[in-house]
Scaffold this active site. Structure first.
Site, PDB file in Angstrom:
ATOM      1  N   ASN A   1      -7.980  -1.459   3.072  1.00 26.60           N
ATOM      2  CA  ASN A   1      -9.275  -1.915   2.553  1.00 26.60           C
ATOM      3  C   ASN A   1      -9.425  -3.412   2.790  1.00 26.60           C
ATOM      4  O   ASN A   1     -10.523  -3.920   2.948  1.00 26.60           O
ATOM      5  CB  ASN A   1      -9.377  -1.625   1.056  1.00 26.60           C
ATOM      6  CG  ASN A   1     -10.635  -2.218   0.470  1.00 26.60           C
ATOM      7  OD1 ASN A   1     -11.744  -1.809   0.819  1.00 26.60           O
ATOM      8  ND2 ASN A   1     -10.489  -3.231  -0.380  1.00 26.60           N
ATOM      9  N   HIS A   2      -8.263  -4.099   2.806  1.00 21.81           N
ATOM     10  CA  HIS A   2      -8.263  -5.557   2.915  1.00 21.81           C
ATOM     11  C   HIS A   2      -6.975  -5.982   3.595  1.00 21.81           C
ATOM     12  O   HIS A   2      -6.025  -5.199   3.681  1.00 21.81           O
ATOM     13  CB  HIS A   2      -8.331  -6.180   1.518  1.00 21.81           C
ATOM     14  CG  HIS A   2      -7.355  -5.547   0.567  1.00 21.81           C
ATOM     15  ND1 HIS A   2      -7.706  -4.492  -0.256  1.00 21.81           N
ATOM     16  CD2 HIS A   2      -6.034  -5.759   0.335  1.00 21.81           C
ATOM     17  CE1 HIS A   2      -6.645  -4.099  -0.952  1.00 21.81           C
ATOM     18  NE2 HIS A   2      -5.608  -4.854  -0.609  1.00 21.81           N
TER      19      HIS A   2
ATOM     20  N   HIS B   1       3.045   2.069 -10.325  1.00 16.18           N
ATOM     21  CA  HIS B   1       3.341   0.636 -10.273  1.00 16.18           C
ATOM     22  C   HIS B   1       2.208  -0.209 -10.852  1.00 16.18           C
ATOM     23  O   HIS B   1       2.350  -1.423 -10.995  1.00 16.18           O
ATOM     24  CB  HIS B   1       3.613   0.225  -8.829  1.00 16.18           C
ATOM     25  CG  HIS B   1       2.416   0.439  -7.944  1.00 16.18           C
ATOM     26  ND1 HIS B   1       1.891   1.688  -7.709  1.00 16.18           N
ATOM     27  CD2 HIS B   1       1.643  -0.432  -7.273  1.00 16.18           C
ATOM     28  CE1 HIS B   1       0.830   1.572  -6.920  1.00 16.18           C
ATOM     29  NE2 HIS B   1       0.664   0.301  -6.639  1.00 16.18           N
ATOM     30  N   ASP B   2       1.070   0.406 -11.139  1.00 16.46           N
ATOM     31  CA  ASP B   2      -0.053  -0.321 -11.728  1.00 16.46           C
ATOM     32  C   ASP B   2      -0.097  -0.083 -13.235  1.00 16.46           C
ATOM     33  O   ASP B   2       0.733   0.630 -13.783  1.00 16.46           O
ATOM     34  CB  ASP B   2      -1.367   0.139 -11.086  1.00 16.46           C
ATOM     35  CG  ASP B   2      -1.469  -0.304  -9.632  1.00 16.46           C
ATOM     36  OD1 ASP B   2      -0.965  -1.406  -9.312  1.00 16.46           O
ATOM     37  OD2 ASP B   2      -2.038   0.451  -8.825  1.00 16.46           O
TER      38      ASP B   2
ATOM     39  N   ASP C   1       0.420 -10.008  -4.020  1.00 14.10           N
ATOM     40  CA  ASP C   1       0.069  -8.808  -4.788  1.00 14.10           C
ATOM     41  C   ASP C   1       1.116  -7.730  -4.506  1.00 14.10           C
ATOM     42  O   ASP C   1       0.786  -6.614  -4.119  1.00 14.10           O
ATOM     43  CB  ASP C   1      -1.347  -8.338  -4.423  1.00 14.10           C
ATOM     44  CG  ASP C   1      -1.755  -7.085  -5.213  1.00 14.10           C
ATOM     45  OD1 ASP C   1      -1.121  -6.809  -6.252  1.00 14.10           O
ATOM     46  OD2 ASP C   1      -2.697  -6.397  -4.784  1.00 14.10           O
TER      47      ASP C   1
ATOM     48  N   ARG D   1       0.031   7.166   1.573  1.00 12.64           N
ATOM     49  CA  ARG D   1      -0.674   7.037   0.313  1.00 12.64           C
ATOM     50  C   ARG D   1      -1.733   5.982   0.630  1.00 12.64           C
ATOM     51  O   ARG D   1      -1.419   4.828   0.893  1.00 12.64           O
ATOM     52  CB  ARG D   1       0.294   6.570  -0.774  1.00 12.64           C
ATOM     53  CG  ARG D   1      -0.334   6.311  -2.149  1.00 12.64           C
ATOM     54  CD  ARG D   1      -0.702   4.868  -2.304  1.00 12.64           C
ATOM     55  NE  ARG D   1      -1.089   4.532  -3.676  1.00 12.64           N
ATOM     56  CZ  ARG D   1      -1.673   3.368  -3.983  1.00 12.64           C
ATOM     57  NH1 ARG D   1      -1.917   2.464  -3.059  1.00 12.64           N
ATOM     58  NH2 ARG D   1      -1.996   3.118  -5.227  1.00 12.64           N
TER      59      ARG D   1
ATOM     60  N   GLN E   1      -7.247 -11.530  -0.757  1.00  9.61           N
ATOM     61  CA  GLN E   1      -7.298 -10.217  -0.082  1.00  9.61           C
ATOM     62  C   GLN E   1      -8.700  -9.950   0.465  1.00  9.61           C
ATOM     63  O   GLN E   1      -9.439  -9.115  -0.081  1.00  9.61           O
ATOM     64  CB  GLN E   1      -6.899  -9.099  -1.052  1.00  9.61           C
ATOM     65  CG  GLN E   1      -5.417  -9.120  -1.422  1.00  9.61           C
ATOM     66  CD  GLN E   1      -5.087  -8.280  -2.645  1.00  9.61           C
ATOM     67  OE1 GLN E   1      -5.831  -8.285  -3.626  1.00  9.61           O
ATOM     68  NE2 GLN E   1      -3.977  -7.574  -2.615  1.00  9.61           N
TER      69      GLN E   1
ATOM     70  N   GLU F   1      -5.474   7.306  -3.168  1.00 11.25           N
ATOM     71  CA  GLU F   1      -5.655   6.625  -4.442  1.00 11.25           C
ATOM     72  C   GLU F   1      -7.157   6.494  -4.627  1.00 11.25           C
ATOM     73  O   GLU F   1      -7.794   5.642  -4.007  1.00 11.25           O
ATOM     74  CB  GLU F   1      -5.009   5.233  -4.434  1.00 11.25           C
ATOM     75  CG  GLU F   1      -5.065   4.594  -5.802  1.00 11.25           C
ATOM     76  CD  GLU F   1      -5.318   3.086  -5.802  1.00 11.25           C
ATOM     77  OE1 GLU F   1      -5.167   2.464  -6.855  1.00 11.25           O
ATOM     78  OE2 GLU F   1      -5.695   2.525  -4.757  1.00 11.25           O
TER      79      GLU F   1
ATOM     80  N   ASP G   1     -11.757  -8.402   2.194  1.00 11.97           N
ATOM     81  CA  ASP G   1     -12.029  -7.002   2.575  1.00 11.97           C
ATOM     82  C   ASP G   1     -12.281  -6.889   4.064  1.00 11.97           C
ATOM     83  O   ASP G   1     -13.037  -7.680   4.643  1.00 11.97           O
ATOM     84  CB  ASP G   1     -13.269  -6.476   1.843  1.00 11.97           C
ATOM     85  CG  ASP G   1     -12.905  -5.752   0.570  1.00 11.97           C
ATOM     86  OD1 ASP G   1     -12.172  -6.349  -0.237  1.00 11.97           O
ATOM     87  OD2 ASP G   1     -13.359  -4.601   0.393  1.00 11.97           O
TER      88      ASP G   1
ATOM     89  N   ASP H   1      -4.436   3.432   0.034  1.00 14.53           N
ATOM     90  CA  ASP H   1      -4.816   2.519  -1.035  1.00 14.53           C
ATOM     91  C   ASP H   1      -6.339   2.394  -1.114  1.00 14.53           C
ATOM     92  O   ASP H   1      -7.012   2.258  -0.087  1.00 14.53           O
ATOM     93  CB  ASP H   1      -4.190   1.147  -0.707  1.00 14.53           C
ATOM     94  CG  ASP H   1      -4.252   0.158  -1.845  1.00 14.53           C
ATOM     95  OD1 ASP H   1      -3.580   0.391  -2.852  1.00 14.53           O
ATOM     96  OD2 ASP H   1      -4.976  -0.843  -1.718  1.00 14.53           O
TER      97      ASP H   1
HETATM   98  C1  NOJ Z   1      -4.179  -0.460  -5.542  1.00 13.10           C
HETATM   99  C2  NOJ Z   1      -2.716  -0.704  -5.689  1.00 13.10           C
HETATM  100  O1  NOJ Z   1      -2.136   0.390  -6.351  1.00 13.10           O
HETATM  101  C3  NOJ Z   1      -2.558  -1.995  -6.446  1.00 13.10           C
HETATM  102  O2  NOJ Z   1      -1.219  -2.225  -6.776  1.00 13.10           O
HETATM  103  C4  NOJ Z   1      -3.110  -3.121  -5.622  1.00 13.10           C
HETATM  104  O3  NOJ Z   1      -3.082  -4.313  -6.349  1.00 13.10           O
HETATM  105  C5  NOJ Z   1      -4.547  -2.838  -5.187  1.00 13.10           C
HETATM  106  N1  NOJ Z   1      -4.750  -1.493  -4.732  1.00 13.10           N
HETATM  107  C6  NOJ Z   1      -4.959  -3.767  -4.083  1.00 13.10           C
HETATM  108  O4  NOJ Z   1      -4.340  -3.378  -2.883  1.00 13.10           O
END
Ligand code: NOJ
Ligand code: CA
Length: 552
Positions: A103-104, A308-309, A61, A199, A169, A242, A171, A201
């Site tokens: 988170n994971h 990036h998303d 990821d 930052r 991933q 985020e 948790d 996540d």
């Molecule tokens: C948010 C990130 O911005 C994203 O790119 C990622 O796939 C997920 N969290 C999981 O970490």
């Protein structure tokens, strides 16, 4: 008020080491390369760099699946290189934020490997398990259409584990005090190596109660612990969250007294901004700005266009979302996860320079701190042949040399865009440097001006009626100074008439970006003609504002 809260008037630039520049010729970007580009970033006016994950990872990821929180993936360099990098940034007056992805973990992380193979291991309780398949296993996926469930059966553990994101991933059990202590330790480690914060996540998922049948409940106090620890170790360090949440929970993240996280991305404004640009209707954006207006004086929004998303439009009403899809991503292949658009900014606007400038001018004049995405400063395109979000993560285009000067290898980590109007032959830094009218040079100038307008980062804003919904007019005041910004969202020229309430000074608006200043009539009314997608930044009064600015 503390005057030196650096993040209140910063310019943040995010990049991924892997796709920025490759110094050793193996096709993968690295810290050695990045260090050679720090002068480029400083020259553009960037004051903080946000690095996407660079820790060891199986990279399923894009690095958001970490297998060691205390290292640098050898593909990018060493911890030594990292420290050289943070030092190089410090020398140039730039701060470094890094992603904190807790988170994971990756399923490859030794904690998870120990947890699954030994029920007696202390790591077992670092993750979320269930003997039976939970009833809600097919609910709550973050990547619908790609991710099938939120619980997977692990054949080694003979149990089901929870994963909010992809199945690789798992948790972390973030309510376990040992996990919490480990998160602090990770922060402490990177702080020691020179970063100015994180930052963070997926914050809403970190603080959510987890587990089979868990009731919806957020442990907001965790945020205060993170923050207290961080600022105890390093006073200037911040957390940028985020957290794509509803406006009525924003204050829970900032804390009523600003005692939790210093910054959050403003997803609410981001989505309504794209709606405004798609439809020329500023009203829902105005509503989003009002809904996210109140925040503690020490807190700050991160304002962004793309990251990036995918451009997540999940908070718009279905009709609004359809309007944005129709304008910026009509083809199903441009859309992702039933809620967003996966394209880069420039192709969404068909490369229209007027619209790009309008978008950036808007982003920079919205209340908060702007966060730019690498490559957007030159108008890079996307490669929709790449899966999911990778289409907008292609290597930086530096020059017309092979592979855009990103690498001398013929096997770059992701293909360089090399065909069509967005190919590196047409879109690259080297060419744009030489051209005084390029987007890159425009960006440098607008950033320079944005830094000289701290009213936007620090001040209060209000809306000025321009008499029509396709023009957004906002005013900032701070320390006895006033700035006025106006944006024409539509493809037609618009004439607007308005007055501003600021004593005798309201008569003169000094244009900060070009020559056409505005003088009001005897009654204090201004009339401005805006070209299609036109924008103006004005100082109310005159340029002797610094002499009039009050110290507090
Ligand atoms: C948010 C990130 O911005 C994203 O790119 C990622 O796939 C997920 N969290 C999981 O970490
Ligand atoms: Ca390399």
């Amino acid at each position: 008020m503390i005057n030196d809260l650096w993040y209140k008037n910063a310019v943040i630039y995010c990049l991924s080491v892997a796709t920025f520049i490759d110094a050793n010729g193996d096709g993968i970007g690295d810290f050695q390369g990045l260090m050679q580009r720090l002068d480029y970033l400083q020259g553009m006016g960037v004051t903080a760099i946000w690095l996407m994950p660079f820790q060891p990872s199986p990279m399923r990821d894009d690095g958001y699946d970490i297998s060691d929180y205390y290292g640098v993936d050898p593909r990018y360099g060493t911890l030594g290189d990292f420290v050289e990098f943070t030092h190089g940034c410090r020398q140039r007056g730039m701060r470094v934020l890094i992603d904190l992805v807790v988170n994971h973990t990756s399923e490859q992380h030794p904690w998870f490997q120990a947890a699954r193979s030994d029920p007696e291991s202390k790591y077992r309780d670092w993750y979320i398990w269930s003997k039976k398949k939970p009833k809600d296993a097919a609910k709550g996926m973050v990547f619908p259409g790609v991710q099938k469930s939120t619980w997977n059966h692990d054949s080694v553990a003979h149990a089901w584990y929870f994963h909010r994101f992809y199945e690789f991933q798992p948790d972390l059990n973030t309510s376990n005090p040992e996990v919490q202590a480990e998160i602090l330790k990770i922060m402490g480690f990177w702080i020691q190596l020179g970063v100015s914060g994180f930052r963070m996540d997926a914050v809403p998922f970190i603080i959510a109660a987890k587990g089979a049948g868990a009731k919806i409940q957020e442990h907001y106090n965790m945020l205060r612990t993170f923050r207290e620890f961080l600022t105890w170790r390093e006073g200037e360090a911040i957390i940028l969250a985020e957290a794509n949440v509803l406006p009525n929970t924003d204050m829970k993240y900032f804390g009523a007294f600003g005692e939790r996280l210093q910054m959050m991305f403003n997803f609410e404004v981001n989505q309504h901004l794209f709606y405004a640009m798609a439809t020329s209707d500023s009203r829902p954006l105005v509503k989003a700005l009002r809904a996210t207006k109140s925040r503690p004086a020490t807190s700050q929004w991160g304002q962004f266009l793309r990251n990036h998303d995918e451009l997540d439009l999940g908070r718009l009403e279905p009709k609004q979302r359809q309007a944005v899809f129709a304008a910026f991503g009509p083809d199903p292949n441009m859309q992702l996860y039933n809620r967003g658009i996966r394209r880069r900014l420039s192709p969404m606007f068909q490369g229209d320079r007027r619209r790009l400038e309008l978008a950036y001018s808007l982003m920079m004049t919205l209340p908060g701190t702007p966060v730019l995405r690498y490559g957007d400063e030159i108008g890079m395109g996307d490669n929709l042949a790449l899966p999911e979000r990778n289409c907008a993560r292609t290597p930086m285009q530096w020059s017309t040399e092979p592979n855009a000067g990103f690498t001398i290898s013929d096997k770059p980590i992701l293909p360089v865009i090399s065909e069509g109007p967005y190919g590196f032959q047409h879109i690259n830094v080297a060419d744009q440097r030489r051209d005084p009218h390029s987007l890159l040079n425009w960006m440098e100038r607008i950033i320079r001006m944005r830094k000289e307008v701290p009213e936007i980062g620090w001040g209060d804003f209000s809306f000025v009626s321009a008499g029509r919904p396709d023009v957004l007019a906002m005013r900032y005041t701070w320390r006895n100074n006033s700035v006025f910004c106006v944006h024409n969202l539509c493809p037609e020229p618009r004439e607007i008439h308005f007055s501003i309430d600021h004593g005798e000074e309201r008569r003169v608006l000094v244009n900060l970006l070009s020559d056409d200043h505005s003088e009001s009539d005897a009654r204090g009314r201004h009339s401005i003609l805006l070209e299609p997608y036109g924008y103006r930044w004005y100082r109310v009064g005159g340029l002797d504002y610094l002499l009039k600015r009050t110290p507090v």
